[in-house]
Design an enzyme around this catalytic site. Structure first.
Site, mmCIF file in Angstrom:
data_model
loop_
_atom_site.group_PDB
_atom_site.id
_atom_site.type_symbol
_atom_site.label_atom_id
_atom_site.label_comp_id
_atom_site.label_asym_id
_atom_site.label_seq_id
_atom_site.Cartn_x
_atom_site.Cartn_y
_atom_site.Cartn_z
ATOM 1 C CG HIS A 268 -2.016 -1.036 1.149
ATOM 2 N ND1 HIS A 268 -3.195 -0.866 0.448
ATOM 3 C CD2 HIS A 268 -2.085 -2.271 1.696
ATOM 4 C CE1 HIS A 268 -3.952 -1.948 0.572
ATOM 5 N NE2 HIS A 268 -3.289 -2.823 1.318
ATOM 6 C CG ASP A 328 -3.393 -4.252 5.078
ATOM 7 O OD1 ASP A 328 -2.516 -3.367 5.180
ATOM 8 O OD2 ASP A 328 -4.486 -4.052 4.512
ATOM 9 C CD GLU A 329 -5.716 -5.922 1.351
ATOM 10 O OE1 GLU A 329 -6.815 -6.458 1.126
ATOM 11 O OE2 GLU A 329 -5.502 -4.713 1.151
ATOM 12 C CB VAL A 330 2.738 -7.719 1.663
ATOM 13 C CG1 VAL A 330 4.044 -7.468 0.905
ATOM 14 C CG2 VAL A 330 2.640 -6.809 2.878
#
Length: 512
Positions: A268, A328-330
């Site tokens: 992100h 999160d969400e790598v």
């Protein structure tokens, strides 16, 4: 309550009401039937106090004679700007229309009039000049200013009235948060302030400011001004300057609201790379760079030098004891494509397990933040991937699958936890979807009493893909109000018909 301070004792005292018990599950998303709109015995109180008893004895309130002030025995006084500000604010909420129209100027107080509300801070430290924290005592007897203002109504002749009421109140959970995303769409300051005001009306006490993300970097950093210069949607009109941030934090403080910023890495972070050379990992297509970039580059020492300087600044700008570090969400695909990263993985003995590389980065970041004496919150993936965490880490559970299992695992490991999984308000549906948010029960997972005490609350999240200044407030309220009551009121407060009656009136009051 409006002040973040200790214990508010006012005129009129405390106690008891019981509700039938019925437990609901996170996945109880279907709405069985439309609730019936009738009158609630609790009027328009929202969230419902822990114990409340409203009598039929009525007092009148005159705008000309009614005043809110400090009780003689209170540990605070006229020098407490936080309280004086709150008194003026709530006086305006209650009497704005009559005073603007010049009514009641010559009216004398009658025996049945209530002429004053005395606020008695019983703690030795009134906390007037400090910032709210997770340990702030929000309990009160009779009522705090927000609850008091909700008890006032107009009788059939239009006169401001209040019934004699006994209340003893305190929050069920210490952390009652709301996440706003200012990266996917920039939110003007006036929108943020309006929603902080609404948060106070609903007894939320944490503004989780998801301030930057892939699309834009609106935070104007004194240390690295090029981040917003190149990463914001516009370098002057779509940024939050240091004075903007300071104003938002103070506006929140005066309403008992903590401001917890989130600077999410290593994923992100596309907007970060526009202003900070070599921060992100170059992606490859075959043997050549593709021109695109992935997550933060975890193999360079310059990455950690940058993060050290950046989070030192964050520590000075944001006074709260915690910062949210995301995690999160790598997406590993760019790391996998980069030959230098592949060599680094081999040198470190990580094999092909890129979650170990993520953990390597996160661990070094946590060490950096620890040196600033700030605590940190992280999204659940950081815990799930086995990163070594400090004992006071707050794990933020957001993924919708196996929520109860995740809560059980995190608390079993001894970590403080906040929950958002049932309360993603950016997911919308037709009709009264507030009911599914209202039914969610944070403590329905299997675990010991000690585990359940580690769940300190939750947050409603409004992600910004399809939300900007034009539609944020009506999409958020009163849907977020349902989360506010779930986190404040007793576990047994579950009557949908009663909630619907109070929520409908509460919404009208917020609109007004």
């Amino acid at each position: 309550e409006s002040p973040p301070i200790a214990r508010l004792k006012a005129l009129l005292l405390a106690v008891v009401v019981c509700w039938a018990t019925q437990d609901y599950d996170y996945n109880d998303a279907e709405i069985d039937e439309e609730p019936t709109l009738g009158d609630s015995p609790y009027g328009s109180l929202w969230p419902l106090p822990q114990k409340v008893q409203i009598s039929t004895v009525v007092f009148k309130l005159s705008g000309a004679s009614f005043h809110i002030f400090d009780a003689k025995a209170s540990s605070s006084g006229a020098s407490c700007r936080l309280l004086q500000n709150a008194y003026r604010r709530y006086d305006e909420y209650i009497f704005t229309s009559s005073r603007k129209q010049g009514q009641n100027k010559s009216k004398k107080a009658l025996a049945s009039d209530m002429s004053e509300l005395q606020v008695w801070i019983t703690s030795a430290d009134s906390e007037c000049d400090s910032y709210p924290s997770v340990t702030s005592d929000e309990s009160c007897e009779f009522t705090g200013l927000e609850t008091f203002s909700q008890l006032v109504y107009k009788d059939e002749y239009g006169a401001k009235s209040i019934n004699r009421t006994d209340i003893h109140d305190f929050p069920r959970f210490a952390h009652r948060g709301l996440l706003l995303d200012t990266s996917r769409h920039f939110l003007p300051i006036k929108v943020i302030l309006a929603n902080l005001e609404a948060m106070a009306w609903n007894k939320f006490n944490v503004f989780h400011w998801h301030i930057v993300d892939d699309p834009s970097f609106p935070y104007l950093s004194r240390t690295f001004p090029q981040l917003s210069q190149h990463g914001a949607y516009h370098p002057y009109t779509h940024v939050y300057t240091p004075s903007d941030v300071k104003m938002i934090i103070e506006f929140a403080r005066l309403r008992g609201i903590r401001v917890v910023p989130e600077f999410d890495t290593p994923g992100h972070t596309q907007s970060w790379g526009k202003g900070q050379k070599d921060l992100l990992t170059p992606c490859y297509s075959g043997a050549s760079p593709s021109g695109s970039f992935g997550p933060v580059n975890p193999m360079l020492n310059t990455t950690y030098d940058f993060m050290s300087m950046f989070f030192k600044e964050v520590n000075t700008v944001f006074p709260d004891a915690y910062v949210h570090l995301g995690g999160d969400e790598v997406d590993f695909s760019c790391w996998k494509s980069n030959p230098d990263i592949q060599k680094f993985m081999e040198q470190q003995g990580f094999g092909m397990d890129y979650s170990k590389l993520e953990s390597f980065y996160i661990q070094r970041l946590l060490d950096i933040v620890t040196t600033t004496n700030k605590g940190y919150m992280i999204w659940q993936e950081v815990f799930d991937n086995g990163v070594k965490l400090k004992s006071d880490t707050v794990v933020h559970v957001w993924m919708g699958n196996k929520v109860e299992e995740e809560l059980q695992k995190v608390t079993e490991a001894g970590f403080t936890t906040i929950l958002s999984a049932p309360w993603y308000l950016d997911y919308i549906s037709y009709g009264q979807d507030w009911q599914k948010f209202y039914r969610a029960e944070p403590l329905s997972f299997k675990g010991t009493d000690a585990q359940k005490k580690l769940v300190i609350g939750g947050e409603a999240c409004l992600w910004g893909e399809y939300v900007d200044a034009t539609n944020l407030t009506p999409r958020l309220w009163p849907r977020a109000s349902a989360v506010g009551e779930r986190l404040w009121s007793d576990r047994d407060v579950r009557d949908l018909n009663d909630a619907y009656s109070r929520l409908a009136k509460h919404r009208c009051r917020m609109v007004q």
